[in-house]
Design a protein around this motif. Structure first.
Motif, PDB file in Angstrom:
ATOM      1  N   VAL A  63      23.131  39.068  -8.070  1.00 38.84           N
ATOM      2  CA  VAL A  63      22.128  39.757  -7.255  1.00 38.84           C
ATOM      3  C   VAL A  63      22.719  40.897  -6.439  1.00 38.84           C
ATOM      4  N   LYS A  64      24.023  41.084  -6.491  1.00 43.74           N
ATOM      5  CA  LYS A  64      24.655  42.153  -5.727  1.00 43.74           C
ATOM      6  C   LYS A  64      24.107  43.509  -6.172  1.00 43.74           C
ATOM      7  N   GLY A  65      23.742  44.319  -5.186  1.00 42.34           N
ATOM      8  CA  GLY A  65      23.183  45.622  -5.469  1.00 42.34           C
ATOM      9  C   GLY A  65      21.689  45.615  -5.669  1.00 42.34           C
ATOM     10  N   ARG A  66      21.090  44.428  -5.766  1.00 40.81           N
ATOM     11  CA  ARG A  66      19.647  44.333  -5.975  1.00 40.81           C
ATOM     12  C   ARG A  66      18.939  43.649  -4.803  1.00 40.81           C
ATOM     13  N   PHE A  67      19.561  42.621  -4.256  1.00 42.57           N
ATOM     14  CA  PHE A  67      18.955  41.862  -3.159  1.00 42.57           C
ATOM     15  C   PHE A  67      19.702  42.131  -1.856  1.00 42.57           C
ATOM     16  N   THR A  68      18.977  42.070  -0.753  1.00 40.29           N
ATOM     17  CA  THR A  68      19.568  42.228   0.562  1.00 40.29           C
ATOM     18  C   THR A  68      19.041  41.145   1.493  1.00 40.29           C
ATOM     19  N   ILE A  69      19.948  40.451   2.153  1.00 32.50           N
ATOM     20  CA  ILE A  69      19.554  39.454   3.136  1.00 32.50           C
ATOM     21  C   ILE A  69      19.743  40.042   4.523  1.00 32.50           C
ATOM     22  N   SER A  70      18.806  39.774   5.401  1.00 31.10           N
ATOM     23  CA  SER A  70      18.880  40.275   6.764  1.00 31.10           C
ATOM     24  C   SER A  70      18.189  39.297   7.696  1.00 31.10           C
ATOM     25  N   LYS A  71      18.379  39.492   8.996  1.00 27.98           N
ATOM     26  CA  LYS A  71      17.718  38.615   9.951  1.00 27.98           C
ATOM     27  C   LYS A  71      17.470  39.327  11.268  1.00 27.98           C
ATOM     28  N   ASP A  72      16.566  38.753  12.038  1.00 29.62           N
ATOM     29  CA  ASP A  72      16.267  39.224  13.377  1.00 29.62           C
ATOM     30  C   ASP A  72      16.331  37.999  14.277  1.00 29.62           C
ATOM     31  N   ASN A  73      17.340  37.938  15.109  1.00 31.86           N
ATOM     32  CA  ASN A  73      17.523  36.771  15.967  1.00 31.86           C
ATOM     33  C   ASN A  73      16.375  36.584  16.956  1.00 31.86           C
ATOM     34  N   ALA A  74      15.842  37.683  17.469  1.00 32.89           N
ATOM     35  CA  ALA A  74      14.745  37.589  18.419  1.00 32.89           C
ATOM     36  C   ALA A  74      13.495  36.999  17.774  1.00 32.89           C
ATOM     37  N   LYS A  75      13.247  37.378  16.520  1.00 33.27           N
ATOM     38  CA  LYS A  75      12.090  36.869  15.794  1.00 33.27           C
ATOM     39  C   LYS A  75      12.377  35.543  15.102  1.00 33.27           C
ATOM     40  N   LYS A  76      13.634  35.131  15.086  1.00 27.51           N
ATOM     41  CA  LYS A  76      14.064  33.914  14.401  1.00 27.51           C
ATOM     42  C   LYS A  76      13.599  33.940  12.947  1.00 27.51           C
ATOM     43  N   THR A  77      13.829  35.064  12.302  1.00 25.56           N
ATOM     44  CA  THR A  77      13.363  35.286  10.942  1.00 25.56           C
ATOM     45  C   THR A  77      14.487  35.834  10.075  1.00 25.56           C
ATOM     46  N   VAL A  78      14.544  35.357   8.845  1.00 25.32           N
ATOM     47  CA  VAL A  78      15.478  35.874   7.857  1.00 25.32           C
ATOM     48  C   VAL A  78      14.673  36.356   6.661  1.00 25.32           C
ATOM     49  N   TRP A  79      15.079  37.479   6.074  1.00 23.30           N
ATOM     50  CA  TRP A  79      14.387  38.061   4.925  1.00 23.30           C
ATOM     51  C   TRP A  79      15.313  38.143   3.726  1.00 23.30           C
ATOM     52  N   GLN A  81      15.173  40.797   0.743  1.00 22.02           N
ATOM     53  CA  GLN A  81      14.551  41.950   0.113  1.00 22.02           C
ATOM     54  C   GLN A  81      15.048  42.026  -1.324  1.00 22.02           C
ATOM     55  N   MET A  82      14.130  41.956  -2.260  1.00 20.29           N
ATOM     56  CA  MET A  82      14.463  41.935  -3.674  1.00 20.29           C
ATOM     57  C   MET A  82      14.015  43.237  -4.331  1.00 20.29           C
ATOM     58  N   HIS A  83      14.944  43.923  -4.972  1.00 17.80           N
ATOM     59  CA  HIS A  83      14.651  45.136  -5.724  1.00 17.80           C
ATOM     60  C   HIS A  83      15.085  44.945  -7.169  1.00 17.80           C
ATOM     61  N   SER A  84      14.499  45.748  -8.038  1.00 13.28           N
ATOM     62  CA  SER A  84      14.848  45.720  -9.462  1.00 13.28           C
ATOM     63  C   SER A  84      14.848  44.301 -10.008  1.00 13.28           C
ATOM     64  N   VAL A  85      13.796  43.578  -9.713  1.00 12.16           N
ATOM     65  CA  VAL A  85      13.735  42.181 -10.128  1.00 12.16           C
ATOM     66  C   VAL A  85      13.659  42.068 -11.642  1.00 12.16           C
ATOM     67  N   LYS A  86      14.173  40.966 -12.153  1.00 16.87           N
ATOM     68  CA  LYS A  86      14.227  40.690 -13.571  1.00 16.87           C
ATOM     69  C   LYS A  86      13.482  39.393 -13.863  1.00 16.87           C
ATOM     70  N   PRO A  87      13.017  39.215 -15.100  1.00 13.80           N
ATOM     71  CA  PRO A  87      12.334  37.955 -15.436  1.00 13.80           C
ATOM     72  C   PRO A  87      13.179  36.726 -15.113  1.00 13.80           C
ATOM     73  N   GLU A  88      14.483  36.822 -15.250  1.00 16.27           N
ATOM     74  CA  GLU A  88      15.349  35.692 -14.954  1.00 16.27           C
ATOM     75  C   GLU A  88      15.454  35.374 -13.470  1.00 16.27           C
ATOM     76  N   ASP A  89      14.863  36.225 -12.620  1.00 13.22           N
ATOM     77  CA  ASP A  89      14.794  35.934 -11.196  1.00 13.22           C
ATOM     78  C   ASP A  89      13.657  34.978 -10.872  1.00 13.22           C
ATOM     79  N   THR A  90      12.818  34.686 -11.848  1.00 15.75           N
ATOM     80  CA  THR A  90      11.702  33.780 -11.642  1.00 15.75           C
ATOM     81  C   THR A  90      12.206  32.405 -11.226  1.00 15.75           C
TER      82      THR A  90
END
Length: 122
Positions: A63-79, A81-90
């Protein structure tokens, strides 16, 4: 103790983008390392990406170069972000949390969300 709730899954065409969200219910969000795992039908759950309590990120090679993980401590949320998804990502994607002070063992993620389905069409 932490409760996790994922959202953002759905149907997307190959090559498209999708953003998954995970909200945590805990007073000590910054005491946890957060991660995304996924499980496809008939397969074992596998690691996708993680973000440490301090913000360091880690990705599985496919997933390197396609997905990005991030977070916001104040919102207590982690995301995830998936780009260039492939059928095998299902897969069903799960948010997970591990206490940052626990040993870095394969089973250190003790808290899991209910999962959100991601389906990539060709």
């Amino acid at each position: 103790q932490v409760q996790l709730v994922e959202s953002g899954g759905g149907l997307v065409q190959a090559g498209g983008s999708l953003r998954l969200s995970c909200t945590a219910s805990t007073r000590t969000f910054t005491a946890y390392d957060m991660a995304w795992f996924r499980q496809a039908p008939g397969k074992e759950r596998e690691f996708v990406a993680a973000i440490g309590w301090s913000g360091s990120t880690y990705y599985r090679d496919f997933v390197k170069g396609r997905f990005t993980i991030s977070k916001d401590n104040a919102k207590k949320t982690v995301w995830l972000q998936m780009h260039s998804v492939k059928p095998e990502d299902t897969a069903v994607y799960y948010c997970a949390a591990a206490a940052a002070y626990e040993p870095k063992t394969p089973d250190r993620y003790k808290y899991w969300g209910q999962g959100t389905q991601v389906t990539v069409s060709s």
